[in-house]
Structures are given as C-alpha cells and as structure tokens.
Scaffold this motif. Structure first.
Motif, mmCIF file in Angstrom:
data_model
loop_
_atom_site.group_PDB
_atom_site.id
_atom_site.type_symbol
_atom_site.label_atom_id
_atom_site.label_comp_id
_atom_site.label_asym_id
_atom_site.label_seq_id
_atom_site.Cartn_x
_atom_site.Cartn_y
_atom_site.Cartn_z
ATOM 1 N N SER A 15 0.835 -1.200 0.000
ATOM 2 C CA SER A 15 0.000 0.000 0.000
ATOM 3 C C SER A 15 0.873 1.256 0.000
ATOM 4 O O SER A 15 0.359 2.367 0.025
ATOM 5 N N ARG A 16 2.194 1.055 -0.019
ATOM 6 C CA ARG A 16 3.157 2.135 -0.197
ATOM 7 C C ARG A 16 3.843 1.948 -1.549
ATOM 8 O O ARG A 16 3.927 0.831 -2.049
ATOM 9 N N PRO A 17 4.414 3.023 -2.109
ATOM 10 C CA PRO A 17 5.065 2.897 -3.412
ATOM 11 C C PRO A 17 6.468 2.313 -3.357
ATOM 12 O O PRO A 17 6.958 1.800 -4.361
ATOM 13 N N GLY A 18 7.128 2.386 -2.186
ATOM 14 C CA GLY A 18 8.512 1.931 -2.112
ATOM 15 C C GLY A 18 9.467 2.984 -2.649
ATOM 16 O O GLY A 18 9.056 4.004 -3.212
ATOM 17 N N GLU A 19 10.758 2.736 -2.473
ATOM 18 C CA GLU A 19 11.779 3.723 -2.814
ATOM 19 C C GLU A 19 12.206 3.691 -4.283
ATOM 20 O O GLU A 19 12.667 4.694 -4.814
ATOM 21 N N LEU A 20 12.088 2.532 -4.924
ATOM 22 C CA LEU A 20 12.597 2.407 -6.291
ATOM 23 C C LEU A 20 11.482 2.557 -7.329
ATOM 24 O O LEU A 20 10.413 1.934 -7.201
ATOM 25 N N PRO A 21 11.719 3.339 -8.369
ATOM 26 C CA PRO A 21 10.731 3.456 -9.459
ATOM 27 C C PRO A 21 10.416 2.105 -10.099
ATOM 28 O O PRO A 21 9.318 1.915 -10.643
ATOM 29 N N ALA A 22 11.354 1.168 -10.018
ATOM 30 C CA ALA A 22 11.149 -0.154 -10.629
ATOM 31 C C ALA A 22 9.944 -0.875 -10.044
ATOM 32 O O ALA A 22 9.298 -1.671 -10.734
ATOM 33 N N TYR A 23 9.613 -0.610 -8.780
ATOM 34 C CA TYR A 23 8.464 -1.275 -8.171
ATOM 35 C C TYR A 23 7.167 -0.826 -8.844
ATOM 36 O O TYR A 23 6.317 -1.653 -9.190
ATOM 37 N N ALA A 24 7.017 0.481 -9.033
ATOM 38 C CA ALA A 24 5.820 0.995 -9.700
ATOM 39 C C ALA A 24 5.781 0.560 -11.160
ATOM 40 O O ALA A 24 4.709 0.248 -11.698
ATOM 41 N N GLU A 25 6.947 0.513 -11.802
ATOM 42 C CA GLU A 25 7.004 0.076 -13.198
ATOM 43 C C GLU A 25 6.519 -1.366 -13.323
ATOM 44 O O GLU A 25 5.800 -1.716 -14.265
ATOM 45 N N ALA A 26 6.900 -2.205 -12.360
ATOM 46 C CA ALA A 26 6.452 -3.598 -12.375
ATOM 47 C C ALA A 26 4.943 -3.682 -12.154
ATOM 48 O O ALA A 26 4.251 -4.477 -12.804
ATOM 49 N N ALA A 27 4.426 -2.865 -11.241
ATOM 50 C CA ALA A 27 2.982 -2.860 -10.980
ATOM 51 C C ALA A 27 2.212 -2.429 -12.219
ATOM 52 O O ALA A 27 1.173 -3.004 -12.548
ATOM 53 N N VAL A 28 2.722 -1.424 -12.927
ATOM 54 C CA VAL A 28 2.089 -0.975 -14.169
ATOM 55 C C VAL A 28 2.119 -2.094 -15.210
ATOM 56 O O VAL A 28 1.115 -2.363 -15.888
ATOM 57 N N ALA A 29 3.268 -2.764 -15.342
ATOM 58 C CA ALA A 29 3.394 -3.844 -16.329
ATOM 59 C C ALA A 29 2.426 -4.978 -16.039
ATOM 60 O O ALA A 29 1.799 -5.533 -16.958
ATOM 61 N N VAL A 30 2.266 -5.316 -14.767
ATOM 62 C CA VAL A 30 1.333 -6.384 -14.384
ATOM 63 C C VAL A 30 -0.100 -5.969 -14.718
ATOM 64 O O VAL A 30 -0.868 -6.727 -15.315
ATOM 65 N N GLY A 31 -0.467 -4.740 -14.334
ATOM 66 C CA GLY A 31 -1.814 -4.269 -14.614
ATOM 67 C C GLY A 31 -2.114 -4.201 -16.101
ATOM 68 O O GLY A 31 -3.199 -4.600 -16.552
ATOM 69 N N ARG A 32 -1.149 -3.702 -16.875
ATOM 70 C CA ARG A 32 -1.358 -3.621 -18.325
ATOM 71 C C ARG A 32 -1.525 -5.002 -18.938
ATOM 72 O O ARG A 32 -2.345 -5.192 -19.845
ATOM 73 N N GLY A 39 -8.432 -9.473 -18.927
ATOM 74 C CA GLY A 39 -8.519 -10.189 -17.661
ATOM 75 C C GLY A 39 -9.102 -9.365 -16.527
ATOM 76 O O GLY A 39 -9.605 -8.260 -16.710
ATOM 77 N N GLN A 40 -9.008 -9.952 -15.356
ATOM 78 C CA GLN A 40 -9.574 -9.357 -14.154
ATOM 79 C C GLN A 40 -8.532 -9.348 -13.049
ATOM 80 O O GLN A 40 -7.896 -10.365 -12.769
ATOM 81 N N LEU A 41 -8.356 -8.188 -12.434
ATOM 82 C CA LEU A 41 -7.487 -8.052 -11.264
ATOM 83 C C LEU A 41 -8.311 -8.242 -10.007
ATOM 84 O O LEU A 41 -9.363 -7.630 -9.838
ATOM 85 N N VAL A 42 -7.822 -9.090 -9.105
ATOM 86 C CA VAL A 42 -8.381 -9.213 -7.762
ATOM 87 C C VAL A 42 -7.284 -8.735 -6.817
ATOM 88 O O VAL A 42 -6.159 -9.230 -6.862
ATOM 89 N N TYR A 43 -7.608 -7.761 -5.985
ATOM 90 C CA TYR A 43 -6.558 -7.212 -5.119
ATOM 91 C C TYR A 43 -7.186 -6.615 -3.865
ATOM 92 O O TYR A 43 -8.395 -6.702 -3.657
ATOM 93 N N GLY A 44 -6.364 -5.990 -3.043
ATOM 94 C CA GLY A 44 -6.802 -5.544 -1.721
ATOM 95 C C GLY A 44 -7.670 -4.318 -1.652
ATOM 96 O O GLY A 44 -8.034 -3.884 -0.550
ATOM 97 N N GLY A 45 -8.025 -3.725 -2.793
ATOM 98 C CA GLY A 45 -9.023 -2.671 -2.812
ATOM 99 C C GLY A 45 -8.558 -1.270 -2.474
ATOM 100 O O GLY A 45 -9.375 -0.349 -2.395
ATOM 101 N N GLY A 46 -7.242 -1.077 -2.272
ATOM 102 C CA GLY A 46 -6.744 0.243 -1.906
ATOM 103 C C GLY A 46 -6.401 1.110 -3.103
ATOM 104 O O GLY A 46 -6.206 0.617 -4.215
ATOM 105 N N ARG A 47 -6.306 2.424 -2.857
ATOM 106 C CA ARG A 47 -5.994 3.373 -3.912
ATOM 107 C C ARG A 47 -4.581 3.930 -3.779
ATOM 108 O O ARG A 47 -4.124 4.707 -4.616
ATOM 109 N N THR A 48 -3.866 3.550 -2.722
ATOM 110 C CA THR A 48 -2.538 4.101 -2.475
ATOM 111 C C THR A 48 -1.446 3.103 -2.860
ATOM 112 O O THR A 48 -1.680 1.900 -2.988
ATOM 113 N N GLY A 49 -0.229 3.624 -3.023
ATOM 114 C CA GLY A 49 0.943 2.782 -3.246
ATOM 115 C C GLY A 49 0.857 1.909 -4.478
ATOM 116 O O GLY A 49 0.218 2.258 -5.477
ATOM 117 N N LEU A 50 1.515 0.762 -4.410
ATOM 118 C CA LEU A 50 1.545 -0.167 -5.537
ATOM 119 C C LEU A 50 0.166 -0.754 -5.804
ATOM 120 O O LEU A 50 -0.166 -1.093 -6.951
#
Length: 198
Positions: A15-32, A39-50
């Motif tokens: 629920s935090r973004p973390g220090e490295l841009p690579a973490y957000a880049e990976a999250a974007v790649a997974v979502g895309r 497909g369908q994403l099932v996740y924890g329902g939050g709007r913050t962080g990764l």
C-alpha cells in the motif's frame, strides 16, 4: 453463446510505493498485461501505493478490477471507488478467502508484512491441498533475493522440502511470469476437467 469469465489474477503488493521506481514500473506492467488480456485483477481494494498503481493500470488497459478491503482499512488504505466491484468485508480472513475464491492465479509484487502474510498463506494452502492454483513471486529489482536465500537455507536445514519450493514460481519479468502462471492454470483446469469425465 456462452461468454467465458475473464482470466482472474490476484495481486498481492504494498500500500506504499517503495523507494525504487522499478516497483511501480512492475505494478504498471502487471496491470497492463491483465488488462490487455481482457482479464480481471483481484486485489486488496486500496488506492494508495503499488495497490493503486496496479489497479489503475489494469483499468486503463481495459481490464476489470475487483477490490476487497476490510472496513478497518477503508480509510487507511483509501478504498478505490473506481473498482468495477468493491467489496467491503469485516475481517482480514473474509478478505483473503474472497480473494482466493475469485482468482485463478496469485502473484506477489514488492510489499510489506501484509503482502508477505498473504503470499505465505496462499502458498501454505496450496501445500495443504486447499487449492491447486499457481502462485508466483515477481522478484522485481532483487526485492525478494534475501527472502529466497532464506527459504533455500530452510530447505538445507531440513525444515522445508524442495517440493514445497516447487509450488511457487519466481521470475523477474512480469509478462513472462504471468504467462507461465496462466499456462499452468489452463493446463491444470484441462486436466481437472478430463479427470471428471473419466
């Protein structure tokens, strides 16, 4: 004509973004990837962080987003009202059970103790035979290196077996890992259907 349900991927992440841009880049790649597969994403329902990053990337790429969040975390993690489905439950146990039911595969991105707990529980459930759905760890920017070393040490110490490690896939490339998890899920589903007709 029967319309098949979208392929459903449960993502555990911070629920935090973390220090490295690579973490957000990976999250974007997974979502895309999820969105582009229809497909369908099932996740924890939050709007913050990764969590928020993977949900938004899925939505923008055309995928469905199913969020499941306990009432106690609605304000802390800022519930994502843009989800196609947002389920507000009372306990973490309900959250994890619903996530497990709605997904065909599970993948852990970088995250904190909540991510670790969800990953190890779904892995343990597979070991115990409560499900046989593929589980993956996306080792983005070496985030999970030390944890994987520790787990290898547990095997060497005789407290885990190699077969248990074989129940979880690891990878560094989001699309490669996701495709492998999807293929495994499809194969297992086909095998299960064949067994039911024998």
């Amino acid at each position: 004509m029967t319309v098949s349900a979208p392929f459903s991927v449960c993502v555990y992440c911070g629920s935090r973004p973390g220090e490295l841009p690579a973490y957000a880049e990976a999250a974007v790649a997974v979502g895309r990837w999820i969105g582009r597969q229809g497909g369908q994403l099932v996740y924890g329902g939050g709007r913050t962080g990764l969590m928020g990053t993977v949900a938004e990337a899925t939505r923008e790429a055309g995928g469905r987003v199913v969020g499941i969040i306990p009432q106690a975390l609605v304000d802390r993690e800022v519930a994502n009202t843009l989800c196609d489905e947002l389920h507000v439950v009372q306990t973490m146990h309900e959250r994890k059970a619903m996530m497990g039911e709605r997904a065909q595969v599970f993948i852990a991105l970088p995250g904190g103790i909540g991510t670790f707990e969800e990953l190890f529980e779904i892995w343990t459930w597979r070991q115990l035979g409560y499900h046989d759905k593929p589980v993956g760890i996306l080792n983005c920017a070496g985030y999970y290196d030390k944890m994987l070393d520790f787990l290898a040490g547990s095997v060497q110490a005789g407290l885990m077996g190699e077969w248990q490690m074989g129940l979880v896939r690891t990878g560094t490339e989001p699309e490669t890992l996701l495709r492998a998890l999807q293929q495994e899920a499809t194969q297992r589903s086909s095998q299960s259907q064949l067994a039911q007709h024998v």
